[in-house]
Scaffold this active site. Structure first.
Site, PDB file in Angstrom:
ATOM      1  N   HIS A 125       0.877  -1.177   0.000  1.00  0.00           N
ATOM      2  CA  HIS A 125       0.000   0.000   0.000  1.00  0.00           C
ATOM      3  C   HIS A 125       0.912   1.224   0.000  1.00  0.00           C
ATOM      4  O   HIS A 125       2.000   1.186   0.594  1.00  0.00           O
ATOM      5  CB  HIS A 125      -0.829   0.122   1.282  1.00  0.00           C
ATOM      6  CG  HIS A 125      -1.783  -0.991   1.561  1.00  0.00           C
ATOM      7  ND1 HIS A 125      -1.428  -2.132   2.215  1.00  0.00           N
ATOM      8  CD2 HIS A 125      -3.117  -1.100   1.321  1.00  0.00           C
ATOM      9  CE1 HIS A 125      -2.492  -2.911   2.354  1.00  0.00           C
ATOM     10  NE2 HIS A 125      -3.529  -2.318   1.819  1.00  0.00           N
ATOM     11  N   ASP A 177       2.278   1.960   3.368  1.00  0.00           N
ATOM     12  CA  ASP A 177       3.260   1.014   3.917  1.00  0.00           C
ATOM     13  C   ASP A 177       4.666   1.483   3.569  1.00  0.00           C
ATOM     14  O   ASP A 177       5.597   1.366   4.359  1.00  0.00           O
ATOM     15  CB  ASP A 177       3.124  -0.387   3.301  1.00  0.00           C
ATOM     16  CG  ASP A 177       1.740  -0.963   3.412  1.00  0.00           C
ATOM     17  OD1 ASP A 177       1.026  -0.588   4.348  1.00  0.00           O
ATOM     18  OD2 ASP A 177       1.392  -1.803   2.552  1.00  0.00           O
ATOM     19  N   ASP A 228      -1.016 -12.435   1.990  1.00  0.00           N
ATOM     20  CA  ASP A 228      -1.626 -11.415   2.851  1.00  0.00           C
ATOM     21  C   ASP A 228      -1.910 -12.103   4.189  1.00  0.00           C
ATOM     22  O   ASP A 228      -3.036 -12.450   4.509  1.00  0.00           O
ATOM     23  CB  ASP A 228      -2.905 -10.878   2.207  1.00  0.00           C
ATOM     24  CG  ASP A 228      -3.441  -9.672   2.965  1.00  0.00           C
ATOM     25  OD1 ASP A 228      -2.860  -9.347   4.006  1.00  0.00           O
ATOM     26  OD2 ASP A 228      -4.433  -9.076   2.513  1.00  0.00           O
TER      27      ASP A 228
END
Ligand code: XLS
Ligand code: CA
Ligand code: CA
Length: 448
Positions: free
Chosen positions: A109, A112, A347
């Site tokens: 992201h 991040d 994830d």
């Protein structure tokens, strides 16, 4: 892949060597038992089939905090007070981990990679700086970006949604972030771009115009698609379905819901689905069901590889270690022709109680081996078992005669009535569920 060139300023995972394939009999916890990157299965190497990616957020940002207590993981790369300097250290730690593990891809992201600045312009500047550094590290290591995305759910401004927020000013901020994240994804050669609508939904229907919000979401995604194509993004846009958490109700409930939404808004040509195992279970489905629905709609793009906990209803994001699940997943993926722009993104997070530096390696090794075994078994089933023939045979009455006419749209309901009246009671035909389930177990046991 080259040896890790980023150890220099600091080595963040000392004592951990490059993880090697040692075979099924190895007792070394820091070795692959099944994932042999160069091994050819069904015409491609394991690395080409599985396209593993490490996710940045769970692995390098999250410290194990939960609603009942603070973090437990030691993250030395987060020690510096200056947020940009800390982000640079985090990048070093991440690329050290990627190269020691030997995965080809990573995912992030925007937030991040770089912290949020005091303004849109400052956030863009910091992201650009970290993207430049990440580009250099990709070049020197051979790492590739599977997908990028924007975190438009954590900042308090998104508490009522991002593209579906009732306040247009918030929608503009979501657009600013998505634009910058698309720029970053293109700069880093990302194969896909993900939209997970964490706050795109509602908490209370009394204060929500759901129809208008969904129209806004469709328009927003179309704008993102047009912008992405205008800057040269050739990859796949992905929607990641999830029915709830953090919102009480999220619009992207499951694969079939999202398929309908994409078609309604003219997005199905550019968008596919990123199916996450744990989100499937939250939707009351199996992982395999969601994959099959996506594949049948021509929309299977990528996978977030994890698992939930069957005893509770949370998004626990555990590493995938259930072989039965990965066999079923790889059966769908292989039958669908394999990944193109997508792959298997972990994830997943180590447990709050898993506090050793090596735990992150052990978790990924386990997930990679479980999917590698799933691949081998699924390929064996598809190549050598009678499963596909049996399934085809169940529908043989539609292959010719009146059944064929029915599929071709040549009959009406009254025609079917007359055929029923003339044909009498059909013979019962066993579905043979026990036989097919036994067959799968036989192949799980016999595949080497
Ligand atoms: C959260 C989602 C998220 C997406 C990317 O539940 O899984 O991590 O994958 O925004
Ligand atoms: Ca996910
Ligand atoms: Ca999840």
């Amino acid at each position: 892949m080259s040896a890790n060139p980023h150890i220099g300023r600091q080595e963040y995972f000392p004592g951990i060597p490059k993880i090697a394939y040692e075979g099924a009999e190895s007792d070394n916890p820091l070795a692959f038992k099944a994932y042999d990157a160069g091994r050819v299965v069904a015409g491609k190497t394991m690395e080409e089939h599985l396209r593993f990616a490490v996710c940045y957020w769970h692995s390098f940002c999250a410290d194990g905090g939960d609603p009942f207590g603070p973090g437990t993981r030691k993250l030395p790369w987060k020690a510096k007070a200056d947020p940009v300097a800390a982000a640079e250290d985090k990048l070093d730690a991440a690329f050290e981990f990627f190269t020691k593990l030997g995965v080809p891809f990573w995912c992030f992201h925007d937030r991040d990679l770089a912290p949020e600045g005091a303004s849109v312009a400052e956030s863009e500047k910091w992201l650009q700086h970290l993207v430049d550094l990440a580009g250099e590290r990709q070049k020197s290591t051979g790492m590739k970006l599977l997908w990028g995305t924007a975190n438009v759910f954590s900042h308090p401004r998104y508490m009522n949604g991002a593209s579906t927020n009732p306040d247009f000013n918030v929608v503009t901020h979501a657009a600013a972030q998505v634009k910058a994240a698309l720029d970053a994804t293109v700069a880093l050669g990302g194969r896909s771009y993900v939209f997970w609508g964490g706050r795109e939904g509602y908490a209370c229907l009394f204060n929500t115009d759901a129809k208008r919000e969904l129209e806004h979401m469709g328009r927003f995604l179309g704008m993102a698609r047009d912008y992405g194509r205008s800057i040269g993004f050739k990859g796949t846009f992905l929607i990641e379905p999830k029915p709830m958490e953090p919102m009480y109700h999220q619009y992207d409930v499951d694969a079939q819901t999202v398929a309908g939404f994409l078609r309604e808004h003219g997005l199905a040509g550019d968008f596919k689905l990123n199916v996450e195992a744990n989100h499937a279970t939250l939707a009351g489905h199996s992982f395999a069901h969601e994959l099959q629905m996506a594949a049948d709609a021509g929309l299977l793009g990528s996978i977030d590889a994890n698992r939930g906990n069957p005893q509770n209803g949370w998004d626990t994001d555990q590493f995938p270690t259930d072989l039965y699940d990965t066999v079923q997943a790889m059966l769908v993926v292989l039958a669908d022709g394999g990944f193109k722009d997508g792959g298997l993104n972990f994830d997943a997070k180590v447990r709050r109680e898993s506090t050793d530096g090596e735990d992150l390696f052990l978790a990924h090794i386990g997930g990679m081996d479980t999917f590698a075994r799933g691949l081998l078994i699924a390929a064996n089933i598809l190549e050598n078992s009678p499963l596909a023939d049996f399934r085809k045979q169940r529908y043989a009455s539609f292959d010719s005669g009146k059944g064929r006419d029915f599929e071709d749209g040549k009959l009406g309901l009254a025609d079917l009535r007359d055929l029923a009246a003339a044909g009498g009671e059909p013979d019962k035909v066993s579905g043979k569920q026990e036989w097919v389930e036994n067959l799968i177990n036989d192949y799980i046991f016999r595949t080497k």
